[in-house]
Design an enzyme around this catalytic site. Structure first.
Site: not given
Length: 540
Positions: A99, A201, A270, A331-332
């Site tokens: 990330d 991200d 993302e 994970h969100d």
């Protein structure tokens, strides 16, 4: 078969390090724990791992608030541990994507500590600062995804600073060339360290509107969240000015220029914008921007065939030469087995969802635990760690339910994740019953189906690289073809709990085998019989 970049058609396994494997017994997963489990990951049939942030951080947002981009947080280990991980991944022929959180830093980053002191220091213009209105209110109506105003007052400067996320995550000012150079220098640091790519991200949040114009209001019927709770006031606006600015396109090209100096690396952006599919297409256009991007469009409660088809077709219509990447969990968001499946058929539906995802055109991000068909964990309020969930409780419980520790061994303490008395999040009892060792012992498990399908997929260039074209069907099925060079495969997914008979519009079809789903029959009328929640693959 023509030579393809490794990332085209790749399956990327996302590891959330806090919850993967704890090697130092403190209740939090770490890099050494990932190293221990890399053979398991390799055996799944995936091509790469994406590791969520492990950099130095106060952990207000669990690593997405970085205070030093070049240091590893001690809770995750050391640079030596990371070097060991890289060496082990190379030995196993697994690519490593990490990330990079570029749009904002922690408020404990040295840059921000200097910037907030006054209006005249060397970093004074490195963050987004603005004067108050005459009545002391913030400069505009922008909102934070995590709730409330996106502006925080700083008494030292007598100004507000912008934070699209937590107040402890101030936004960098990408209109400043020095900021862009410093950010790219941090990216280069990890390229020089040998990583194979980056998941970027919130990459469309790098730039803001210089004029700080108000975002317009959104009608009630249009308040549909993508990656955030729909009861969140953030959904009350069109976010035209606080992200996805035209200047960001040029920055994507700066990133690509840097990446081009390193062979075989990849960028995965993302995207969360008002038209994420359009932004994905723009950010991956040509060979001068990102290699690929993904959005929250399949991370929603909508998991029916019509929605999936319309979403994929909409992106295909917008893409020119860009390459898509799809995810149905991360994970969100809550676990896909809880969003798209029903409790009675969760396991068999999970098998179908995993195979369907890996059958769409593009690359794939598969979140840890999806290979086990894990459902969303129920977290008591007293156990919540996610500030997002704490703020919006009880209508939205945050992201902890998808971040609980991986269950490795049914009979071990904390399911083998950690022998600590207090893991950072409790291990779900429902997950323990579906631990890796339990599913290893069952030939019909979600895990075995996941492995079988991904290993078979590697033998099918159509599924890895081919074009996609949907075929009309009823509301309970998804039917499409994948075509590559001289080969073509038909894919059928039965979304119902009933047996169904599909009349193929193509006469000469033959079932493929080896993918792990039960064999199907095709009669003389080219009718295909499908069991409940079955995937079928046929040559044309």
């Amino acid at each position: 078969m023509e030579n393809q970049p490794w990332w085209r058609g790749a399956v990327i396994y996302q590891i959330y390090p806090r919850s993967f494997m704890d090697a130092n017994h403190d209740g939090i997963g770490d890099l050494a724990g990932i190293v221990q489990k890399l053979p398991y990951v390799k055996n799944l049939g995936v091509d790469a791992i994406w590791i969520s942030p492990f950099f130095k951080s106060p952990m207000k947002d669990f690593g997405y608030d970085i205070s030093d981009y070049r240091e590893i947080d001690p809770m995750f280990g050391t640079m030596e541990d990371f070097d060991t991980l890289m060496a082990k991944a190379k030995e196993l022929d697994l690519k490593v994507i990490i990330d990079q959180v570029l749009s904002h830093t922690s408020d404990q980053h040295a840059w921000f500590i200097e910037s907030r002191e006054d209006k005249h220091n060397d970093k004074a213009d490195w963050y987004v600062w603005a004067d108050a209105n005459e009545d002391g209110t913030p400069p505009n109506n922008w909102l934070s995804i995590f709730g409330g105003c996106a502006w925080q007052w700083e008494p030292r400067r007598q100004q507000y600073y912008l934070h699209n996320f937590l107040t402890s995550q101030p936004d960098l000012n990408f209109h400043n060339e020095e900021v862009r150079k410093a950010v790219l220098d941090n990216v280069k640091f990890w390229l020089d360290h040998g990583v194979d790519g980056f998941r970027l991200d919130a990459i469309n949040f790098c730039f803001h509107d210089k004029l700080l114009r108000d975002n317009p209001a959104k009608a009630v019927e249009d308040r549909q969240g993508r990656g955030f709770s729909e009861d969140n006031p953030y959904a009350f606006q069109y976010h035209y000015y606080n992200n996805t600015q035209p200047e960001n396109i040029a920055f994507m090209e700066e990133i690509r220029t840097l990446m081009n100096a390193y062979p075989n690396v990849v960028t995965l952006g993302e995207i969360s914008s008002e038209d994420s599919l359009q932004t994905m297409a723009e950010y991956t256009q040509g060979d001068k921007r990102l290699h690929m991007a993904y959005s929250f469009e399949l991370l929603t409660p909508d998991g029916n065939p019509q929605y999936i088809r319309s979403t994929v077709e909409a992106l295909e219509d917008k893409l020119t030469d860009g390459w898509p990447c799809w995810a149905i969990g991360n994970h969100d968001v809550s676990r896909v087995a809880s969003r798209w499946a029903d409790k009675a058929h969760s396991a068999i539906q999970s098998k179908m969802f995993n195979a369907l995802l890996a059958s769409l055109r593009g690359s794939v991000c598969s979140y840890q635990g999806e290979e086990l068909g894990l459902t969303e964990a129920d977290i008591a309020f007293d156990d919540l760690q996610d500030p997002y969930g704490v703020t919006f409780w009880p209508t939205f419980k945050g992201r902890d339910g998808c971040r609980t520790p991986m269950p490795w061994y049914e009979k071990q303490v904390n399911a083998g994740f950690s022998d600590s008395n207090s893991p950072w999040l409790p291990v779900s009892q429902a997950h323990i019953e579906n631990a890796v060792d339990v599913q290893e012992a069952s030939k019909d498990s979600v895990l075995q189906a996941y492995r079988t399908f991904l290993h078979w997929r590697k033998t099918q260039p159509c599924l890895q690289y081919g074009d996609i074209e949907f075929i009309e069907s009823n509301d309970d099925r998804l039917v499409f073809t994948r075509s590559y060079q001289q080969s073509k495969i038909m894919v059928i997914a039965n979304f119902t709990a009933d047996e169904t008979l599909y009349q193929s519009p193509i006469a000469d079809i033959k079932p493929l085998t080896g993918h792990g789903f039960e064999e199907i029959t095709v009669n003389e009328q080219s009718q295909v019989s499908l069991a409940p929640f079955q995937m079928a693959f046929l040559t044309i």
